[in-house]
Design a protein around this motif. Structure first.
Motif, PDB file in Angstrom:
ATOM      1  N   UNK A 133       0.831  -1.205   0.000  1.00  0.00           N
ATOM      2  CA  UNK A 133       0.000   0.000   0.000  1.00  0.00           C
ATOM      3  C   UNK A 133       0.867   1.257   0.000  1.00  0.00           C
ATOM      4  N   UNK A 134       2.020   1.215   0.655  1.00  0.00           N
ATOM      5  CA  UNK A 134       2.925   2.372   0.681  1.00  0.00           C
ATOM      6  C   UNK A 134       3.426   2.651  -0.736  1.00  0.00           C
ATOM      7  N   UNK A 135       3.855   1.600  -1.409  1.00  0.00           N
ATOM      8  CA  UNK A 135       4.413   1.729  -2.752  1.00  0.00           C
ATOM      9  C   UNK A 135       3.340   2.163  -3.750  1.00  0.00           C
ATOM     10  N   UNK A 136       2.219   1.468  -3.779  1.00  0.00           N
ATOM     11  CA  UNK A 136       1.203   1.767  -4.787  1.00  0.00           C
ATOM     12  C   UNK A 136       0.602   3.150  -4.578  1.00  0.00           C
ATOM     13  N   UNK A 137       0.336   3.508  -3.336  1.00  0.00           N
ATOM     14  CA  UNK A 137      -0.230   4.831  -3.056  1.00  0.00           C
ATOM     15  C   UNK A 137       0.770   5.920  -3.418  1.00  0.00           C
ATOM     16  N   UNK A 138       2.017   5.748  -2.988  1.00  0.00           N
ATOM     17  CA  UNK A 138       3.037   6.752  -3.272  1.00  0.00           C
ATOM     18  C   UNK A 138       3.255   6.956  -4.755  1.00  0.00           C
ATOM     19  N   UNK A 139       3.324   5.861  -5.513  1.00  0.00           N
ATOM     20  CA  UNK A 139       3.563   5.962  -6.949  1.00  0.00           C
ATOM     21  C   UNK A 139       2.342   6.478  -7.702  1.00  0.00           C
ATOM     22  N   UNK A 140       1.161   5.985  -7.354  1.00  0.00           N
ATOM     23  CA  UNK A 140      -0.035   6.392  -8.088  1.00  0.00           C
ATOM     24  C   UNK A 140      -0.373   7.863  -7.877  1.00  0.00           C
ATOM     25  N   UNK A 141      -0.147   8.364  -6.670  1.00  0.00           N
ATOM     26  CA  UNK A 141      -0.481   9.755  -6.390  1.00  0.00           C
ATOM     27  C   UNK A 141       0.711  10.692  -6.548  1.00  0.00           C
ATOM     28  N   UNK A 142       1.872  10.145  -6.888  1.00  0.00           N
ATOM     29  CA  UNK A 142       3.041  10.969  -7.102  1.00  0.00           C
ATOM     30  C   UNK A 142       3.629  11.565  -5.834  1.00  0.00           C
ATOM     31  N   UNK A 143       3.291  10.994  -4.673  1.00  0.00           N
ATOM     32  CA  UNK A 143       3.843  11.515  -3.422  1.00  0.00           C
ATOM     33  C   UNK A 143       5.221  10.950  -3.137  1.00  0.00           C
ATOM     34  N   UNK A 144       5.576   9.856  -3.808  1.00  0.00           N
ATOM     35  CA  UNK A 144       6.909   9.284  -3.712  1.00  0.00           C
ATOM     36  C   UNK A 144       7.332   8.815  -5.095  1.00  0.00           C
ATOM     37  N   UNK A 145       8.609   8.961  -5.355  1.00  0.00           N
ATOM     38  CA  UNK A 145       9.179   8.471  -6.596  1.00  0.00           C
ATOM     39  C   UNK A 145       9.873   7.146  -6.315  1.00  0.00           C
ATOM     40  N   UNK A 146      10.106   6.391  -7.369  1.00  0.00           N
ATOM     41  CA  UNK A 146      10.674   5.059  -7.202  1.00  0.00           C
ATOM     42  C   UNK A 146      12.014   5.107  -6.477  1.00  0.00           C
ATOM     43  N   UNK A 147      12.855   6.081  -6.800  1.00  0.00           N
ATOM     44  CA  UNK A 147      14.169   6.143  -6.150  1.00  0.00           C
ATOM     45  C   UNK A 147      14.041   6.410  -4.651  1.00  0.00           C
ATOM     46  N   UNK A 148      12.974   7.083  -4.237  1.00  0.00           N
ATOM     47  CA  UNK A 148      12.740   7.303  -2.807  1.00  0.00           C
ATOM     48  C   UNK A 148      12.325   6.005  -2.122  1.00  0.00           C
ATOM     49  N   UNK A 149      11.545   5.211  -2.805  1.00  0.00           N
ATOM     50  CA  UNK A 149      11.125   3.919  -2.258  1.00  0.00           C
ATOM     51  C   UNK A 149      12.287   2.945  -2.188  1.00  0.00           C
ATOM     52  N   UNK A 150      13.236   3.086  -3.115  1.00  0.00           N
ATOM     53  CA  UNK A 150      14.367   2.157  -3.165  1.00  0.00           C
ATOM     54  C   UNK A 150      15.156   2.153  -1.866  1.00  0.00           C
ATOM     55  N   UNK A 151      15.175   3.257  -1.156  1.00  0.00           N
ATOM     56  CA  UNK A 151      15.874   3.307   0.116  1.00  0.00           C
ATOM     57  C   UNK A 151      15.187   2.548   1.234  1.00  0.00           C
ATOM     58  N   UNK A 152      13.930   2.182   1.013  1.00  0.00           N
ATOM     59  CA  UNK A 152      13.150   1.508   2.046  1.00  0.00           C
ATOM     60  C   UNK A 152      13.038  -0.002   1.837  1.00  0.00           C
ATOM     61  N   UNK A 153      13.334  -0.463   0.621  1.00  0.00           N
ATOM     62  CA  UNK A 153      13.116  -1.870   0.292  1.00  0.00           C
ATOM     63  C   UNK A 153      14.342  -2.435  -0.424  1.00  0.00           C
ATOM     64  N   UNK A 154      14.410  -3.756  -0.502  1.00  0.00           N
ATOM     65  CA  UNK A 154      15.539  -4.440  -1.134  1.00  0.00           C
ATOM     66  C   UNK A 154      15.518  -4.230  -2.646  1.00  0.00           C
ATOM     67  N   UNK A 155      16.618  -3.729  -3.169  1.00  0.00           N
ATOM     68  CA  UNK A 155      16.735  -3.540  -4.609  1.00  0.00           C
ATOM     69  C   UNK A 155      17.182  -4.840  -5.259  1.00  0.00           C
TER      70      UNK A 155
END
Length: 158
Positions: A133-155
């Motif tokens: 939900x963090x990833x999908x909400x952030x990406x769909x609404x543009x509140x987070x970019x993928x590179x910002x999420x990369x710091x929170x999850x395993x690349x």
């Protein structure tokens, strides 16, 4: 030769089943992906991922490389232009796709493969079902970019 697949029409971010070896594991992973998770002190602080579930045998055993090779092209757009597109996604598109591969179905917490389609097409992360939900909400609404999420999850290298 790698398969070239078409992704489903736009709408919610698709969760594509690629492992067909165990129906019960798939159902548990799918249910976990769309479950409601509590993320705050009150019962109203509950969130779930809005996903388009794709359970189609044509995606059997699709690899990260095949998924990346099947991504829509960036049409020569710069990273900044692609990031601007994320905020105003055209109808019929989505910022990422999720794969329910063998790793996801066999891992504790169902660590789905999330593949970026816009900012850095093909970049991939492993994200547990409870955090989708963090990833999908952030990406769909543009509140987070993928590179910002990369710091929170395993690349995942590709």
């Amino acid at each position: 030769m790698a398969r070239k697949l078409s992704f489903p029409p736009g709408g919610d971010i698709p969760l594509i089943r690629s492992d067909f070896s165990d129906q019960e594991k798939w159902e548990a992973a799918r249910d976990a992906a769309v479950a409601t998770y509590h993320a705050g002190p009150t019962p109203t602080d509950s969130f779930s991922a809005s996903l388009q579930i794709v359970d189609d045998i044509q995606y059997r055993d699709i690899s990260l490389d095949e998924a990346v090779d099947s991504l829509p092209t960036t049409n020569g757009k710069s990273v900044d232009e692609r990031i601007a597109d994320i905020i105003n996604l055209p109808d019929g598109s989505y910022p990422a796709v999720l794969l329910a591969d063998a790793h996801a179905l066999d891992s504790e917490g169902f660590n789905f493969l999330v593949i970026d389609l816009y900012e850095n097409p093909g970049r991939a992360l492993r994200v547990p079902a409870s955090s989708l939900w963090i990833v999908t909400t952030g990406l769909e609404f543009g509140t987070q970019l993928f590179h910002e999420l990369a710091g929170q999850f395993e690349e995942v290298p590709n």
